[in-house]
Scaffold this motif. Structure first.
Motif, mmCIF file in Angstrom:
data_model
loop_
_atom_site.group_PDB
_atom_site.id
_atom_site.type_symbol
_atom_site.label_atom_id
_atom_site.label_comp_id
_atom_site.label_asym_id
_atom_site.label_seq_id
_atom_site.Cartn_x
_atom_site.Cartn_y
_atom_site.Cartn_z
ATOM 1 N N TYR A 138 21.704 34.539 43.333
ATOM 2 C CA TYR A 138 22.042 35.053 45.144
ATOM 3 C C TYR A 138 21.915 32.947 45.252
ATOM 4 C CZ TYR A 138 22.695 38.831 45.169
ATOM 5 O OH TYR A 138 22.767 40.725 45.203
ATOM 6 N N SER A 141 20.065 28.971 45.201
ATOM 7 C CA SER A 141 19.267 28.319 44.151
ATOM 8 C C SER A 141 19.346 27.232 42.789
ATOM 9 C CB SER A 141 19.129 29.887 43.398
ATOM 10 O OG SER A 141 18.712 31.297 44.174
ATOM 11 N N THR A 154 17.650 39.577 38.679
ATOM 12 C CA THR A 154 17.981 39.692 39.499
ATOM 13 C C THR A 154 17.137 37.763 40.000
ATOM 14 O OG1 THR A 154 19.039 41.610 40.214
ATOM 15 C CG2 THR A 154 18.673 39.993 41.774
ATOM 16 N N TYR A 156 16.873 36.475 43.450
ATOM 17 C CA TYR A 156 17.330 35.891 44.872
ATOM 18 C C TYR A 156 17.797 34.786 45.897
ATOM 19 C CZ TYR A 156 17.695 41.017 44.806
ATOM 20 O OH TYR A 156 17.987 42.496 44.638
ATOM 21 N N ILE A 172 12.975 40.897 38.187
ATOM 22 C CA ILE A 172 13.854 40.078 39.968
ATOM 23 C C ILE A 172 12.568 39.247 40.295
ATOM 24 C CG2 ILE A 172 13.600 41.781 41.834
ATOM 25 C CD1 ILE A 172 13.870 44.554 40.756
ATOM 26 N N HIS A 174 12.646 37.271 43.936
ATOM 27 C CA HIS A 174 12.609 37.289 44.843
ATOM 28 C C HIS A 174 12.898 35.863 45.889
ATOM 29 C CE1 HIS A 174 12.459 41.685 45.384
ATOM 30 N NE2 HIS A 174 11.663 42.104 44.936
ATOM 31 N N ALA A 175 12.993 36.055 46.767
ATOM 32 C CA ALA A 175 13.666 34.441 47.388
ATOM 33 C C ALA A 175 12.071 33.651 47.507
ATOM 34 C CB ALA A 175 13.985 34.914 48.862
#
Length: 226
Positions: A138, A141, A154, A156, A172, A174-175
């Motif tokens: 996303y 990054s 994924t 983020y 996963i 995360h941000a």
């Protein structure tokens, strides 16, 4: 995603108590539910909401004994909380996955991108980096030189993966996560000063790992942080 009470019961191995054709299209807390929503009751301290909820279908444990009639259709299962998790996973799996490389992304020519990847705007993918099939990265990054992002993972927004670090398959991240920054390595000197020890190792994240927002995982001085 629309499901009937009967379809839910069949998927979960449960039993319908009420209207098997009752249809739901969203999830909601039992105290906030509206018509057309699915909720659940697991903790007995929330049982009083079962008699006032506007949910259309409620997952409950098989051994629940009702104090009075209820309006929603019930689906009785062995573990209502675990059953809810299965339904949420089913709904999440049906969400469309982004694909393609945004024109505002920067991907170095020596990088390798797999099939079905998503590279969002303002993403940087470094020299000889590898992004495997169906990975999603996303916006904003950074994937450093020779870094690897595994299949189906994924990443983020705003994640930084430094050079030579690896993230496994189906992860996963995360941000705001930072993977591979220098660890705290300093050698004390006789005069009281400190010499920085170069951190020449990397970070290797295994498959099926979820990393929470703003986590930092420092690289090793030698070898790998795992």
């Amino acid at each position: 995603m629309e499901l009937t009470a009967l379809a839910i019961a069949e998927y979960l191995g449960g039993a319908v108590e009420g209207d098997p054709k009752a249809t739901v299209s969203e999830f909601a807390k039992i105290e906030e539910a509206t018509p057309g929503s699915l909720s659940f009751l697991s903790n007995p301290k929330y049982e009083h909401y079962l008699y006032t909820t506007k949910a259309t279908v409620v997952l409950v444990n098989r051994d629940l004994k009702l104090e009075k009639p209820v309006e929603p259709t019930l689906v009785r299962v062995d573990d209502s909380y675990g059953a809810l998790a299965k339904l949420l996973q089913l709904a999440n799996a049906q969400q469309p996955r982004k694909q393609g490389i945004h024109p505002l992304a920067c991907v170095e020519k020596s990088a390798t991108l797999g099939q079905g990847v998503y590279i969002g705007p303002y993403v940087y993918v470094g020299e000889e980096a590898v992004v495997e099939d169906n990975a999603q990265i996303y916006p904003h990054s950074f994937i450093g030189d020779r870094a690897r992002v595994g299949e189906g993972t994924t990443i983020y927004a705003g994640v930084k993966i430094y050079q030579d670090c690896e993230v496994g398959r189906n992860c996963i991240v995360h941000a705001g996560v930072v993977i591979g920054a220098d660890g705290f390595g300093f050698a004390p000197q006789p005069d009281g000063s400190y010499n920085k020890i170069p951190q020449m190792g990397n970070v290797i994240v295994a498959d099926n790992v979820e990393i929470g927002a703003n986590t930092t995982i420092d690289r090793a001085a030698m070898g790998a942080t795992r």
